[in-house]
Design a protein around this motif. Structure first.
Motif, PDB file in Angstrom:
ATOM      1  N   PRO A  65     -68.312  23.611 -44.767  1.00 24.97           N
ATOM      2  CA  PRO A  65     -68.132  23.603 -43.546  1.00 24.97           C
ATOM      3  C   PRO A  65     -68.576  21.294 -43.942  1.00 24.97           C
ATOM      4  O   PRO A  65     -68.592  21.469 -44.608  1.00 24.97           O
ATOM      5  N   PRO A  66     -67.903  21.326 -43.477  1.00 25.58           N
ATOM      6  CA  PRO A  66     -67.547  19.792 -43.646  1.00 25.58           C
ATOM      7  C   PRO A  66     -69.165  19.126 -42.923  1.00 25.58           C
ATOM      8  O   PRO A  66     -70.154  19.969 -42.103  1.00 25.58           O
ATOM      9  N   ARG A  67     -69.879  18.409 -44.174  1.00 28.22           N
ATOM     10  CA  ARG A  67     -71.498  18.052 -44.009  1.00 28.22           C
ATOM     11  C   ARG A  67     -71.542  17.214 -42.499  1.00 28.22           C
ATOM     12  O   ARG A  67     -71.026  16.245 -42.012  1.00 28.22           O
ATOM     13  N   GLY A  68     -72.393  17.516 -41.357  1.00 28.32           N
ATOM     14  CA  GLY A  68     -72.613  16.812 -40.366  1.00 28.32           C
ATOM     15  C   GLY A  68     -71.989  16.930 -39.666  1.00 28.32           C
ATOM     16  O   GLY A  68     -72.057  16.371 -38.674  1.00 28.32           O
ATOM     17  N   ALA A  69     -70.935  17.476 -39.799  1.00 31.23           N
ATOM     18  CA  ALA A  69     -69.125  17.983 -38.514  1.00 31.23           C
ATOM     19  C   ALA A  69     -70.141  18.799 -37.243  1.00 31.23           C
ATOM     20  O   ALA A  69     -70.963  19.484 -37.935  1.00 31.23           O
ATOM     21  N   LEU A  70     -69.879  17.904 -36.142  1.00 32.50           N
ATOM     22  CA  LEU A  70     -69.884  19.178 -35.130  1.00 32.50           C
ATOM     23  C   LEU A  70     -68.795  19.773 -35.105  1.00 32.50           C
ATOM     24  O   LEU A  70     -67.428  19.382 -34.736  1.00 32.50           O
ATOM     25  N   PRO A  71     -68.772  21.093 -34.425  1.00 40.39           N
ATOM     26  CA  PRO A  71     -67.850  21.817 -33.553  1.00 40.39           C
ATOM     27  C   PRO A  71     -67.082  20.828 -32.781  1.00 40.39           C
ATOM     28  O   PRO A  71     -67.641  20.267 -32.604  1.00 40.39           O
ATOM     29  N   VAL A  72     -65.465  21.484 -33.011  1.00 38.87           N
ATOM     30  CA  VAL A  72     -64.171  22.300 -33.608  1.00 38.87           C
ATOM     31  C   VAL A  72     -64.193  22.140 -34.648  1.00 38.87           C
ATOM     32  O   VAL A  72     -63.642  20.817 -34.856  1.00 38.87           O
ATOM     33  N   VAL A 128     -62.306  29.982 -36.879  1.00 39.09           N
ATOM     34  CA  VAL A 128     -62.613  28.621 -35.974  1.00 39.09           C
ATOM     35  C   VAL A 128     -64.258  28.635 -35.609  1.00 39.09           C
ATOM     36  O   VAL A 128     -64.684  29.625 -35.018  1.00 39.09           O
ATOM     37  N   TRP A 129     -65.652  27.353 -35.758  1.00 44.18           N
ATOM     38  CA  TRP A 129     -66.912  27.491 -35.702  1.00 44.18           C
ATOM     39  C   TRP A 129     -66.323  26.495 -34.370  1.00 44.18           C
ATOM     40  O   TRP A 129     -65.904  25.057 -33.622  1.00 44.18           O
ATOM     41  N   SER A 130     -66.965  27.019 -32.994  1.00 43.73           N
ATOM     42  CA  SER A 130     -66.916  25.900 -31.389  1.00 43.73           C
ATOM     43  C   SER A 130     -68.671  25.759 -31.050  1.00 43.73           C
ATOM     44  O   SER A 130     -69.143  26.838 -31.545  1.00 43.73           O
ATOM     45  N   ARG A 131     -69.139  24.547 -30.609  1.00 44.39           N
ATOM     46  CA  ARG A 131     -70.537  24.680 -30.219  1.00 44.39           C
ATOM     47  C   ARG A 131     -70.921  25.634 -28.751  1.00 44.39           C
ATOM     48  O   ARG A 131     -70.336  26.127 -28.299  1.00 44.39           O
ATOM     49  N   PRO A 132     -71.877  26.184 -29.069  1.00 40.85           N
ATOM     50  CA  PRO A 132     -72.979  26.875 -28.440  1.00 40.85           C
ATOM     51  C   PRO A 132     -72.295  26.934 -27.125  1.00 40.85           C
ATOM     52  O   PRO A 132     -71.848  25.565 -26.289  1.00 40.85           O
ATOM     53  N   ALA A 150     -63.156  26.524 -26.432  1.00 41.58           N
ATOM     54  CA  ALA A 150     -62.770  25.112 -27.287  1.00 41.58           C
ATOM     55  C   ALA A 150     -61.707  26.668 -28.811  1.00 41.58           C
ATOM     56  O   ALA A 150     -60.675  26.314 -29.500  1.00 41.58           O
ATOM     57  N   GLY A 151     -62.808  27.098 -28.990  1.00 40.41           N
ATOM     58  CA  GLY A 151     -62.392  27.582 -30.188  1.00 40.41           C
ATOM     59  C   GLY A 151     -61.500  28.901 -30.703  1.00 40.41           C
ATOM     60  O   GLY A 151     -60.642  28.767 -30.852  1.00 40.41           O
ATOM     61  N   LEU A 152     -61.749  29.479 -29.208  1.00 39.49           N
ATOM     62  CA  LEU A 152     -60.666  30.172 -28.943  1.00 39.49           C
ATOM     63  C   LEU A 152     -58.797  29.984 -28.678  1.00 39.49           C
ATOM     64  O   LEU A 152     -57.785  30.226 -28.667  1.00 39.49           O
ATOM     65  N   ALA A 153     -58.719  28.665 -27.908  1.00 38.68           N
ATOM     66  CA  ALA A 153     -57.916  27.858 -27.974  1.00 38.68           C
ATOM     67  C   ALA A 153     -57.166  27.330 -29.351  1.00 38.68           C
ATOM     68  O   ALA A 153     -56.004  27.736 -29.178  1.00 38.68           O
ATOM     69  N   GLY A 179     -76.041  30.330 -32.036  1.00 37.82           N
ATOM     70  CA  GLY A 179     -75.668  30.383 -30.810  1.00 37.82           C
ATOM     71  C   GLY A 179     -74.205  29.910 -30.903  1.00 37.82           C
ATOM     72  O   GLY A 179     -73.272  29.442 -29.937  1.00 37.82           O
ATOM     73  N   ALA A 180     -73.604  29.379 -32.035  1.00 33.96           N
ATOM     74  CA  ALA A 180     -71.794  28.471 -31.943  1.00 33.96           C
ATOM     75  C   ALA A 180     -71.420  29.830 -31.636  1.00 33.96           C
ATOM     76  O   ALA A 180     -71.920  31.498 -32.415  1.00 33.96           O
TER      77      ALA A 180
END
Length: 139
Positions: free
Chosen positions: A38-45, A73-77, A82-85, A123-124
């Protein structure tokens, strides 16, 4: 330097194939974000290489490996779409793809399973792909 093992050869080829697709980069927000950790401090996606297994599948003097590889694939809560795409685009690009592997030949690459869930703590949203591959060593 020697050729990489089958797992690293497959991962490297996957990164090259996905990194060349502008439509996938756009879904990630501008660049393909597929990482080992996991990238440090990065927000999904973003996506991560998950579990990888290579089992001996050699026969008649040909060194081969049956592989399983997960991409998560991780996406925001609240943004499962977005993650499914992203997962759908990765599946389209990799299922039955003809990738060039260093030191190995890819016989078959399939998306064997896909799905989605939500992390209970954050909740992600999380989508995943399980890839299966058969590779042969070139030496």
């Amino acid at each position: 330097m020697s050729d990489p093992g089958p797992v690293l050869a497959l991962r490297t080829a996957i990164l090259a194939a996905l990194g060349a697709d502008q439509a996938l980069a756009d879904l990630f927000g501008g660049s393909v974000r597929l990482h080992d950790e996991p990238p440090r401090g990065a927000l999904p996606v973003y996506a991560l290489f998950g579990r990888a297994v290579a089992r001996d599948a050699s026969s008649e003097g040909v060194r081969a490996h049956a592989q399983e590889a997960d991409i998560v694939v991780w996406s925001r809560p609240g943004s499962a779409a977005a993650g499914l795409a992203v997962a759908d685009r990765i599946a389209t690009l990799l299922d039955d793809a003809d990738l060039a592997l260093s030191g190995h030949r890819l016989i078959r690459l399939r998306v064997a399973e896909s799905g989605a869930t939500r992390d209970p703590g954050s909740g992600a949203a999380r989508a995943w792909l399980k890839l299966t591959a058969l590779t042969e060593a070139l030496t």
